[in-house]
Scaffold this motif. Structure first.
Motif, mmCIF file in Angstrom:
data_model
loop_
_atom_site.group_PDB
_atom_site.id
_atom_site.type_symbol
_atom_site.label_atom_id
_atom_site.label_comp_id
_atom_site.label_asym_id
_atom_site.label_seq_id
_atom_site.Cartn_x
_atom_site.Cartn_y
_atom_site.Cartn_z
ATOM 1 N N TRP A 111 15.566 18.181 -16.288
ATOM 2 C CA TRP A 111 16.136 18.805 -15.091
ATOM 3 C C TRP A 111 17.605 19.152 -15.323
ATOM 4 C CZ3 TRP A 111 14.642 20.961 -10.712
ATOM 5 C CH2 TRP A 111 15.524 21.084 -9.636
ATOM 6 N N LYS A 237 7.683 13.577 -12.320
ATOM 7 C CA LYS A 237 7.401 14.751 -11.494
ATOM 8 C C LYS A 237 7.864 14.518 -10.047
ATOM 9 C CE LYS A 237 3.362 16.190 -14.202
ATOM 10 N NZ LYS A 237 1.882 16.293 -14.197
ATOM 11 N N VAL A 240 11.623 14.801 -9.978
ATOM 12 C CA VAL A 240 12.034 16.202 -10.059
ATOM 13 C C VAL A 240 11.815 16.906 -8.718
ATOM 14 C CG1 VAL A 240 11.417 18.453 -11.052
ATOM 15 C CG2 VAL A 240 11.801 16.492 -12.559
ATOM 16 N N ASP A 244 14.540 19.015 -6.617
ATOM 17 C CA ASP A 244 14.313 20.409 -6.224
ATOM 18 C C ASP A 244 14.494 20.574 -4.718
ATOM 19 O OD1 ASP A 244 13.517 23.108 -6.902
ATOM 20 O OD2 ASP A 244 11.589 22.687 -5.946
ATOM 21 N N ASP A 283 16.898 26.181 -8.762
ATOM 22 C CA ASP A 283 15.693 25.457 -8.363
ATOM 23 C C ASP A 283 14.711 25.325 -9.524
ATOM 24 O OD1 ASP A 283 14.304 27.891 -8.594
ATOM 25 O OD2 ASP A 283 14.339 28.280 -6.436
ATOM 26 N N ALA A 284 13.649 24.543 -9.295
ATOM 27 C CA ALA A 284 12.710 24.211 -10.368
ATOM 28 C C ALA A 284 12.036 25.442 -10.953
ATOM 29 C CB ALA A 284 11.661 23.227 -9.843
ATOM 30 N N GLN A 287 14.433 27.171 -13.202
ATOM 31 C CA GLN A 287 14.738 26.364 -14.389
ATOM 32 C C GLN A 287 13.652 26.463 -15.456
ATOM 33 O OE1 GLN A 287 16.202 22.376 -14.098
ATOM 34 N NE2 GLN A 287 17.253 22.726 -12.163
ATOM 35 N N SER A 329 10.349 21.105 -20.229
ATOM 36 C CA SER A 329 10.208 21.910 -19.012
ATOM 37 C C SER A 329 8.904 21.629 -18.266
ATOM 38 C CB SER A 329 10.284 23.408 -19.352
ATOM 39 O OG SER A 329 9.214 23.766 -20.217
ATOM 40 N N VAL A 332 9.295 20.517 -14.388
ATOM 41 C CA VAL A 332 9.664 21.537 -13.391
ATOM 42 C C VAL A 332 8.519 22.531 -13.201
ATOM 43 C CG1 VAL A 332 12.144 21.370 -13.773
ATOM 44 C CG2 VAL A 332 10.810 23.039 -15.075
#
Length: 333
Positions: A111, A237, A240, A244, A283-284, A287, A329, A332
């Motif tokens: 993140w 998750k 994250v 977010d 934001d996710a 990203q 990644s 995200v």
């Protein structure tokens, strides 16, 4: 140096208590859910403080998981704690992350808290109007931080090196005290301390936003140990998702976000909002693209490692794939 020795000793001692972290078998709750998550955070006006203040992680994980927040002064200190096995997730700058990967710390980046803009800068006292005038001056910065990296980049651009400027290692709160005593001529540091230096008569000489335009972009990043990420991917998750949520609140309800950050930093909401505006939040979904976790950040971490080696801050740069593999990644996405 003495403080660094103490920090190293403390980190070694923390190894003995590493069982407190969520990555250890004896603390795992049933169903693969960690019974405890230890988070290393910093006082930076970004979404992490919103998540902390609103207790979103505690709500998301429920009674079966204890969330422990540990405050650190800089990314270098977070790296030490992760090496000691006393932190599962933490906030470090991109330069400390690059150093950590170079030195073999077993963690990954899931993140990006923020892209550092004008929230980090070189503040100086009166009479100094150009970086070239720093020769022989005393400038403070937290070593192994993004601020340290940016300071070295600014000095290099001006044709100076760390030997021609007295660069001293100091954490943010100590920088403020040294500034008020008159022990330093300037400091490269981040908000909220940066804002306090400027309010005390300092002026900005160069910002990280300006250096980013020249290819020296810096970030505030999350790192999670490989052990924790592999054992508890659903927990990462969930973590994250809360980050977010914070970014989306910053964008849609900035006053509400600023109020939470202000409470954590003991500043006014107006001050918090101004400091938030100096950072770039992503934001996710964004990203996950090539500009950030997909390619931009891995390239940045490798380039940062090469720069740190060029200026004598680290001795080893690993192959480019190592830095790419350290950016994950999947969470995200």
């Amino acid at each position: 140096m003495f403080r660094r020795v103490l920090a190293a000793a403390a980190a070694a001692a923390l190894v003995l208590t590493a069982a407190a972290c969520g990555g250890d078998d004896d603390t795992a709750a049933s169903g693969g859910k960690p019974s405890k998550i230890v988070i290393g955070y910093q006082q930076i006006p970004n979404g992490d403080l919103i998540v902390k203040h609103n207790k979103w992680l505690e709500q998301a994980f429920g009674d079966g998981t204890t969330i422990e927040w540990k405050l650190f002064d800089s990314g270098g200190s977070v790296n030490e704690a992760i090496q000691a096995g006393s932190v599962d997730l933490g906030l470090v700058g991109s330069s400390p992350a690059s150093r950590g990967i170079s030195s073999g710390i077993k963690y990954r980046v899931p993140w990006i808290f923020d892209v550092i803009g004008e929230a980090e800068a070189l503040a100086v006292k009166g009479g100094i109007s150009d970086v070239s005038q720093l020769k022989g001056k005393t400038i403070a910065t937290p070593f192994a931080s993004t601020a340290h990296y940016s300071l070295l980049a600014a000095l290099q651009k001006a044709g100076l090196d760390a030997k021609s400027v007295k660069v001293i290692d100091s954490e943010p709160d100590a920088i403020l005290a040294a500034w008020k005593r008159g022990d330093v001529d300037g400091a490269y540091v981040w908000n909220p301390v940066l804002a306090k230096l400027l309010a005390d008569g300092g002026k900005t000489l160069v910002t990280s936003a300006e250096l980013a335009k020249e290819g020296k972009t810096t970030y505030d990043l999350a790192v999670v140990t490989d052990e924790f990420a592999e054992k508890y991917p659903d927990a990462v998750k969930t973590w994250v998702a809360q980050q977010d949520k914070a970014v989306k609140q910053i964008k849609s309800s900035p006053d509400e976000a600023a109020a939470a950050i202000a409470a954590e930093l003991s500043i006014t909401p107006a001050e918090a909002k101004a400091q938030m505006d100096d950072l770039i939040f992503v934001d996710a979904a964004t990203q996950a693209g090539d500009e950030y976790l997909g390619k931009g950040l891995p390239d940045n971490l490798f380039a940062t490692a090469k720069f740190n080696q060029d200026v004598g801050q680290i001795t080893t740069v690993r192959d480019e794939k190592t830095y790419a593999d350290a950016v994950d990644s999947s969470f995200v996405k």
